[in-house]
Design a protein around this motif. Structure first.
Motif, mmCIF file in Angstrom:
data_model
loop_
_atom_site.group_PDB
_atom_site.id
_atom_site.type_symbol
_atom_site.label_atom_id
_atom_site.label_comp_id
_atom_site.label_asym_id
_atom_site.label_seq_id
_atom_site.Cartn_x
_atom_site.Cartn_y
_atom_site.Cartn_z
ATOM 1 N N TYR A 193 0.849 -1.187 0.000
ATOM 2 C CA TYR A 193 0.000 0.000 0.000
ATOM 3 C C TYR A 193 0.888 1.241 0.000
ATOM 4 N N VAL A 211 -2.991 0.609 -4.171
ATOM 5 C CA VAL A 211 -2.885 -0.786 -3.750
ATOM 6 C C VAL A 211 -2.161 -1.558 -4.849
ATOM 7 N N CYS A 241 -5.783 -3.257 4.971
ATOM 8 C CA CYS A 241 -5.060 -2.077 5.427
ATOM 9 C C CYS A 241 -5.995 -1.171 6.226
#
Length: 393
Positions: A193, A211, A241
């Motif tokens: 990320y 991403v 995340c």
């Protein structure tokens, strides 16, 4: 607002030679430690920069159970830049002073194979690197790509296969840069990320969440609808995340559905809103529980203090072992444990603390691993031959 529960534990010793709270092997975890040695020949005792590796599978203490990674890799200390390590292996990077290449040394923990990788020298900016499945990812800002008309700069990743030395390049995107621009990175599972801030000092400035699939080596999603805040990226064991905002805005990104949800977290969440992540103090979420650390003030200034925070209930535990006086059988004096690093053994529901003797040097230096349950109770202590700077579990 719930206050952190401060847990301070002291140990009563039956004899000077008995230094374990619980000698039951069930309280021990297998682990690998990256550490340094205490060099008595430098200024009467100084923690060196050479890297050592110690692997422990629950066996008794052996003062010679370590290897010098620099010797194993054939790397002079003068060439050492830094390192990255996780459960897959360790990558050590050489500095580029006066060289035509960037040189990496990679050791696989699965096969114990060692590889030396060279990539031609270039002039990166704001660079970092990590590895995943025998590939090294060198992330950087391409200074030469700056567009003076629209003020954008490209961020890129060189991906190097450690077995073939083959290099590919991925363009993360072109971003408008300012003096305070920042690209924060998080590597979790098979994804990476990237949180882009046009101005990291201005919560209202433009932000984007990218991403990346590490298996496919491509960007698979971009989210730009983020409320005004400054975020800390934390991953969970499923590859998702979390974005924790300093002003109370929190998100969860679900990697399976590619959805970004705003979430509410009860209680005092300040301890997970600060981004103090490193190999020494990782942050992770497991079953809606946040594991992280805070740094301590006097008397244990600089020591790490693990925090366990339930994201559903707001309950927290703050683990402090500074007053847990310790004396291993081979130690000459008692000492207070200074927490250097930590790791989570979630299956055993324990925290592994890498500690060293506070304010002691020379021949009195000592260090070890404390096994602590999720309530802060010390279950076991094991002496180490090296000063721990990272625990790999």
């Amino acid at each position: 607002m719930k206050k952190l529960t401060l847990l301070v534990f002291a140990i009563l010793f039956i004899s000077c030679s008995d230094d374990f709270v619980d000698n039951d092997l069930d309280a021990k975890s297998s682990f690998r430690v990256i550490g340094n040695f205490y060099d008595l020949s430098v200024n009467g005792g100084t923690q060196g920069r050479e890297l050592y590796e110690h692997e422990n599978n629950g066996e008794e203490y052996d003062p010679n159970s370590y290897i010098n990674l620099f010797s194993e890799f054939g790397l002079p200390l003068t060439n050492y830049e830094n390192y990255y390590s996780d459960e897959d292996g360790i990558t050590i990077m050489e500095n580029a002073i006066g060289r035509d290449n960037y040189t990496f040394h990679y050791k696989s923990y699965n096969s114990n194979e060692i590889f030396k990788i060279d990539i031609p020298y270039f002039n990166p900016y704001e660079w970092s690197y990590w590895h995943y499945r025998e590939r090294i990812y060198f992330q950087y800002r391409d200074f030469n790509s700056f567009d003076s008309i629209n003020g954008t700069t490209e961020y890129k990743i060189k991906i190097i296969d450690v077995r073939t030395n083959q290099e590919t390049e991925l363009n993360l995107g072109k971003f408008k840069t300012t003096a305070n621009s920042k690209l924060e990175s998080l590597y979790v599972g098979k994804h990476a990320y990237f949180l882009w801030y046009e101005d990291s000092f201005n919560p209202e400035a433009e932000k984007s969440l990218l991403v990346m699939s590490l298996n496919e080596s491509e960007i698979i999603d971009i989210k730009t609808i983020l409320k005004d805040d400054t975020y800390n990226l934390v991953g969970d064991r499923n590859g998702n995340c979390y974005l924790f905002g300093r002003d109370g805005v929190n998100y969860q990104y679900d990697v399976d559905s590619s959805n970004l949800f705003e979430i509410n977290i009860p209680g005092e969440g300040g301890q997970f809103q600060a981004g103090y992540k490193s190999n020494k103090n990782p942050q992770i979420i497991i079953d809606d529980v946040f594991f992280g650390t805070r740094t301590g003030a006097f008397p244990g200034t600089g020591s790490l203090y693990p925090v366990i925070y339930n994201l559903k209930t707001g309950e927290s535990v703050f683990i402090d072992v500074f007053d847990n006086i310790t004396k291993f059988e081979s130690d000459e004096v008692e000492w207070q444990p200074f927490v250097e690093c930590y790791a989570i053994d979630y299956e055993s529901k324990v925290v592994l603390l890498g500690v060293s003797s506070f304010s002691l040097g020379g021949q009195f230096k000592s260090q070890g691993i404390f096994t602590v349950d999720f309530n802060g109770n010390v279950l076991d202590k094991q002496k180490l031959p090296i000063i721990p700077i990272q625990i790999i579990k």
